[in-house]
Scaffold this motif. Structure first.
Motif, PDB file in Angstrom:
ATOM      1  N   PRO A   1       0.815  -1.221   0.000  1.00 25.91           N
ATOM      2  CA  PRO A   1       0.000   0.000   0.000  1.00 25.91           C
ATOM      3  C   PRO A   1       0.840   1.259   0.000  1.00 25.91           C
ATOM      4  CG  PRO A   1       0.052  -0.973   2.189  1.00 25.91           C
ATOM      5  CD  PRO A   1       0.713  -1.959   1.267  1.00 25.91           C
ATOM      6  N   VAL A   2       0.260   2.347  -0.504  1.00 29.68           N
ATOM      7  CA  VAL A   2       0.914   3.645  -0.488  1.00 29.68           C
ATOM      8  C   VAL A   2       1.210   4.029   0.961  1.00 29.68           C
ATOM      9  CG1 VAL A   2       0.629   6.110  -0.983  1.00 29.68           C
ATOM     10  CG2 VAL A   2      -0.186   4.394  -2.606  1.00 29.68           C
ATOM     11  N   LEU A   3       2.405   4.573   1.216  1.00 24.88           N
ATOM     12  CA  LEU A   3       2.842   4.989   2.547  1.00 24.88           C
ATOM     13  C   LEU A   3       2.924   3.823   3.533  1.00 24.88           C
ATOM     14  CD1 LEU A   3       0.789   8.292   3.011  1.00 24.88           C
ATOM     15  CD2 LEU A   3       3.169   8.070   2.306  1.00 24.88           C
ATOM     16  N   GLY A   4       2.804   2.579   3.005  1.00 26.89           N
ATOM     17  CA  GLY A   4       2.856   1.424   3.879  1.00 26.89           C
ATOM     18  C   GLY A   4       1.581   1.213   4.671  1.00 26.89           C
ATOM     19  N   ASP A   5       0.559   2.020   4.427  1.00 29.56           N
ATOM     20  CA  ASP A   5      -0.693   1.949   5.188  1.00 29.56           C
ATOM     21  C   ASP A   5      -1.843   2.301   4.248  1.00 29.56           C
ATOM     22  OD1 ASP A   5      -2.860   2.189   6.866  1.00 29.56           O
ATOM     23  OD2 ASP A   5      -1.845   3.454   8.337  1.00 29.56           O
TER      24      ASP A   5
ATOM     25  N   GLU B   1       6.190  25.126 -14.442  1.00 26.36           N
ATOM     26  CA  GLU B   1       7.311  24.208 -14.280  1.00 26.36           C
ATOM     27  C   GLU B   1       7.786  24.173 -12.837  1.00 26.36           C
ATOM     28  OE1 GLU B   1       8.435  22.035 -16.329  1.00 26.36           O
ATOM     29  OE2 GLU B   1       7.238  22.678 -18.058  1.00 26.36           O
ATOM     30  N   GLN B   2       7.746  25.328 -12.157  1.00 26.43           N
ATOM     31  CA  GLN B   2       8.137  25.370 -10.751  1.00 26.43           C
ATOM     32  C   GLN B   2       7.136  24.592  -9.892  1.00 26.43           C
ATOM     33  OE1 GLN B   2      11.378  26.230 -11.007  1.00 26.43           O
ATOM     34  NE2 GLN B   2      11.116  27.388  -9.103  1.00 26.43           N
ATOM     35  N   GLN B   3       5.854  24.769 -10.171  1.00 23.31           N
ATOM     36  CA  GLN B   3       4.854  24.027  -9.412  1.00 23.31           C
ATOM     37  C   GLN B   3       4.999  22.532  -9.662  1.00 23.31           C
ATOM     38  OE1 GLN B   3       0.921  23.696 -10.685  1.00 23.31           O
ATOM     39  NE2 GLN B   3       0.084  23.252  -8.666  1.00 23.31           N
ATOM     40  N   LEU B   4       5.222  22.181 -10.916  1.00 22.86           N
ATOM     41  CA  LEU B   4       5.381  20.773 -11.274  1.00 22.86           C
ATOM     42  C   LEU B   4       6.603  20.173 -10.578  1.00 22.86           C
ATOM     43  CD1 LEU B   4       4.150  18.549 -12.969  1.00 22.86           C
ATOM     44  CD2 LEU B   4       5.481  19.363 -14.917  1.00 22.86           C
ATOM     45  N   LYS B   5       7.678  20.935 -10.513  1.00 22.40           N
ATOM     46  CA  LYS B   5       8.896  20.465  -9.847  1.00 22.40           C
ATOM     47  C   LYS B   5       8.627  20.200  -8.363  1.00 22.40           C
ATOM     48  CE  LYS B   5      13.733  21.763  -8.995  1.00 22.40           C
ATOM     49  NZ  LYS B   5      14.776  22.821  -9.232  1.00 22.40           N
ATOM     50  N   LEU B   6       7.895  21.110  -7.723  1.00 25.00           N
ATOM     51  CA  LEU B   6       7.569  20.931  -6.302  1.00 25.00           C
ATOM     52  C   LEU B   6       6.714  19.692  -6.090  1.00 25.00           C
ATOM     53  CD1 LEU B   6       7.358  21.845  -3.347  1.00 25.00           C
ATOM     54  CD2 LEU B   6       5.376  23.229  -4.022  1.00 25.00           C
ATOM     55  N   VAL B   7       5.663  19.540  -6.884  1.00 22.89           N
ATOM     56  CA  VAL B   7       4.754  18.409  -6.709  1.00 22.89           C
ATOM     57  C   VAL B   7       5.483  17.088  -6.926  1.00 22.89           C
ATOM     58  CG1 VAL B   7       2.679  17.289  -7.613  1.00 22.89           C
ATOM     59  CG2 VAL B   7       2.717  19.766  -7.330  1.00 22.89           C
ATOM     60  N   LYS B   8       6.330  17.035  -7.945  1.00 24.07           N
ATOM     61  CA  LYS B   8       7.084  15.812  -8.211  1.00 24.07           C
ATOM     62  C   LYS B   8       8.082  15.521  -7.090  1.00 24.07           C
ATOM     63  CE  LYS B   8       6.940  15.291 -13.236  1.00 24.07           C
ATOM     64  NZ  LYS B   8       7.764  15.181 -14.473  1.00 24.07           N
ATOM     65  N   THR B   9       8.714  16.567  -6.561  1.00 27.01           N
ATOM     66  CA  THR B   9       9.667  16.394  -5.463  1.00 27.01           C
ATOM     67  C   THR B   9       8.972  15.808  -4.237  1.00 27.01           C
ATOM     68  OG1 THR B   9      11.059  18.228  -6.215  1.00 27.01           O
ATOM     69  CG2 THR B   9      11.264  17.585  -3.903  1.00 27.01           C
ATOM     70  N   LEU B  10       7.773  16.323  -3.941  1.00 25.77           N
ATOM     71  CA  LEU B  10       7.027  15.820  -2.791  1.00 25.77           C
ATOM     72  C   LEU B  10       6.584  14.375  -3.007  1.00 25.77           C
ATOM     73  CD1 LEU B  10       4.838  18.949  -1.943  1.00 25.77           C
ATOM     74  CD2 LEU B  10       6.823  18.106  -0.694  1.00 25.77           C
ATOM     75  N   LEU B  11       6.159  14.057  -4.231  1.00 25.46           N
ATOM     76  CA  LEU B  11       5.731  12.693  -4.499  1.00 25.46           C
ATOM     77  C   LEU B  11       6.914  11.725  -4.430  1.00 25.46           C
ATOM     78  CD1 LEU B  11       3.363  10.885  -5.116  1.00 25.46           C
ATOM     79  CD2 LEU B  11       3.714  11.310  -7.555  1.00 25.46           C
ATOM     80  N   GLN B  12       8.060  12.154  -4.933  1.00 15.57           N
ATOM     81  CA  GLN B  12       9.258  11.323  -4.828  1.00 15.57           C
ATOM     82  C   GLN B  12       9.602  11.077  -3.363  1.00 15.57           C
ATOM     83  OE1 GLN B  12      10.721   9.643  -7.045  1.00 15.57           O
ATOM     84  NE2 GLN B  12      11.011  10.724  -8.972  1.00 15.57           N
ATOM     85  N   ALA B  13       9.425  12.110  -2.517  1.00 17.65           N
ATOM     86  CA  ALA B  13       9.702  11.943  -1.087  1.00 17.65           C
ATOM     87  C   ALA B  13       8.755  10.915  -0.473  1.00 17.65           C
ATOM     88  CB  ALA B  13       9.569  13.286  -0.375  1.00 17.65           C
TER      89      ALA B  13
ATOM     90  N   PHE C   1       7.428   8.384  -2.124  1.00 16.77           N
ATOM     91  CA  PHE C   1       7.908   7.084  -2.589  1.00 16.77           C
ATOM     92  C   PHE C   1       9.089   6.612  -1.740  1.00 16.77           C
ATOM     93  CE2 PHE C   1       6.427   8.049  -7.210  1.00 16.77           C
ATOM     94  CZ  PHE C   1       5.127   7.710  -6.870  1.00 16.77           C
ATOM     95  N   GLU C   2      10.019   7.511  -1.452  1.00 13.94           N
ATOM     96  CA  GLU C   2      11.202   7.143  -0.669  1.00 13.94           C
ATOM     97  C   GLU C   2      10.820   6.771   0.760  1.00 13.94           C
ATOM     98  OE1 GLU C   2      14.039  10.284  -0.954  1.00 13.94           O
ATOM     99  OE2 GLU C   2      14.143  10.169  -3.157  1.00 13.94           O
ATOM    100  N   TYR C   3       9.912   7.555   1.350  1.00 14.65           N
ATOM    101  CA  TYR C   3       9.436   7.247   2.697  1.00 14.65           C
ATOM    102  C   TYR C   3       8.782   5.875   2.720  1.00 14.65           C
ATOM    103  CZ  TYR C   3       6.159   7.057   6.584  1.00 14.65           C
ATOM    104  OH  TYR C   3       5.436   6.646   7.674  1.00 14.65           O
ATOM    105  N   ARG C   4       7.962   5.632   1.692  1.00 11.31           N
ATOM    106  CA  ARG C   4       7.243   4.371   1.621  1.00 11.31           C
ATOM    107  C   ARG C   4       8.210   3.203   1.551  1.00 11.31           C
ATOM    108  NH1 ARG C   4       5.526   1.168  -2.568  1.00 11.31           N
ATOM    109  NH2 ARG C   4       3.596   0.011  -2.249  1.00 11.31           N
ATOM    110  N   GLY C   5       9.266   3.342   0.750  1.00 11.41           N
ATOM    111  CA  GLY C   5      10.259   2.282   0.623  1.00 11.41           C
ATOM    112  C   GLY C   5      10.963   2.005   1.941  1.00 11.41           C
ATOM    113  N   HIS C   6      11.373   3.086   2.642  1.00 10.70           N
ATOM    114  CA  HIS C   6      12.042   2.909   3.926  1.00 10.70           C
ATOM    115  C   HIS C   6      11.096   2.301   4.944  1.00 10.70           C
ATOM    116  CE1 HIS C   6      15.668   4.751   2.621  1.00 10.70           C
ATOM    117  NE2 HIS C   6      15.147   5.968   2.465  1.00 10.70           N
ATOM    118  N   HIS C   7       9.814   2.735   4.890  1.00  8.89           N
ATOM    119  CA  HIS C   7       8.817   2.225   5.842  1.00  8.89           C
ATOM    120  C   HIS C   7       8.622   0.723   5.660  1.00  8.89           C
ATOM    121  CE1 HIS C   7       5.313   2.462   8.497  1.00  8.89           C
ATOM    122  NE2 HIS C   7       4.686   1.674   7.643  1.00  8.89           N
TER     123      HIS C   7
END
Length: 213
Positions: free
Chosen positions: A146-150, A190-202, A204-210
């Motif tokens: 599951p997303v976010l492990g939950d 492009e700036q908004q898109l960069k922010l949204v993608k950065t947050l989503l990548q974070a 994904f990374e949190y989910r993997g570590h979790h």
């Protein structure tokens, strides 16, 4: 061929299409309650009785506007769900959605008015646009689970990212001077898109570590 040349070669919009275009803009600007059929007729440049040849009343017109927007904006999520759910495809879907909202900000504005003052068919709109994203039965193929492990957090994650994307559309004009640029310019998008993608990548990374903890 230039965009203007393409536009010049398109057939003229039908009266019904011009009514829908005008109504969409007005409902986005004012909301359902504050928009009258007379307002729509004035913007189209026709007499109010002529509207009834195409839409029987204001509710029918509003529902037709919403149906057209749902058709336009539900395509990307349907395409995403038709194939494997991977991190790469989710990022591609998110970029499509961000660009779509920038190209037509009316959906976000209509939803904001509906959230504050209501309007016919709002629950149907929510079901069609957002219910598919709340489905936690599908998991990432490149990282099962599951997303976010939950799974219980998925609706909250969906709401958070939808708010991030759509509140930009409705609120960014207030920050125009602070931004120092048009919030709907290509550069700002492009700036908004960069922010949204950065947050989503974070996420994904949190989910993997979790999942590994």
């Amino acid at each position: 061929m230039s965009d203007q040349a393409v536009a010049d070669n398109l057939p003229p919009a039908s009266t019904a299409e011009r009514i829908l275009d005008a109504a969409e803009d007005l409902f986005a600007e004012r909301g359902y309650s504050a928009t009258s059929l007379g307002d729509v007729a004035d913007r189209v440049g026709i007499r109010s009785p002529s509207l009834y040849n195409h839409f029987r009343n204001k509710e029918a017109l509003y529902r037709a506007v919403m149906a057209r927007l749902v058709t336009d904006f539900s395509g990307p999520i349907a395409e995403l769900r038709a194939g494997p759910i991977t991190h790469e495809r989710v990022l591609e879907w998110l970029e499509t959605i961000v660009r779509q909202h920038h190209a037509n900000p009316n959906l976000a504005r209509l939803l904001q008015h509906a959230a504050l003052s209501g309007g016919p068919g709002t629950s149907d709109l929510i079901e069609q646009l957002f219910r598919p994203m709340f489905d936690s039965s599908r998991s990432f193929e490149d990282e099962p689970g599951p997303v976010l492990g939950d799974a219980a957090l998925q609706p909250w994650a969906v709401m958070a990212f939808n708010n991030l994307v759509m509140s930009y559309i409705t609120m960014a004009p207030m920050y125009r001077d602070l931004l120092g640029q048009d919030p709907f310019s290509e550069c700002a998008m492009e700036q908004q898109l960069k922010l949204v993608k950065t947050l989503l990548q974070a996420v994904f990374e949190y989910r993997g570590h979790h999942l590994l903890s």
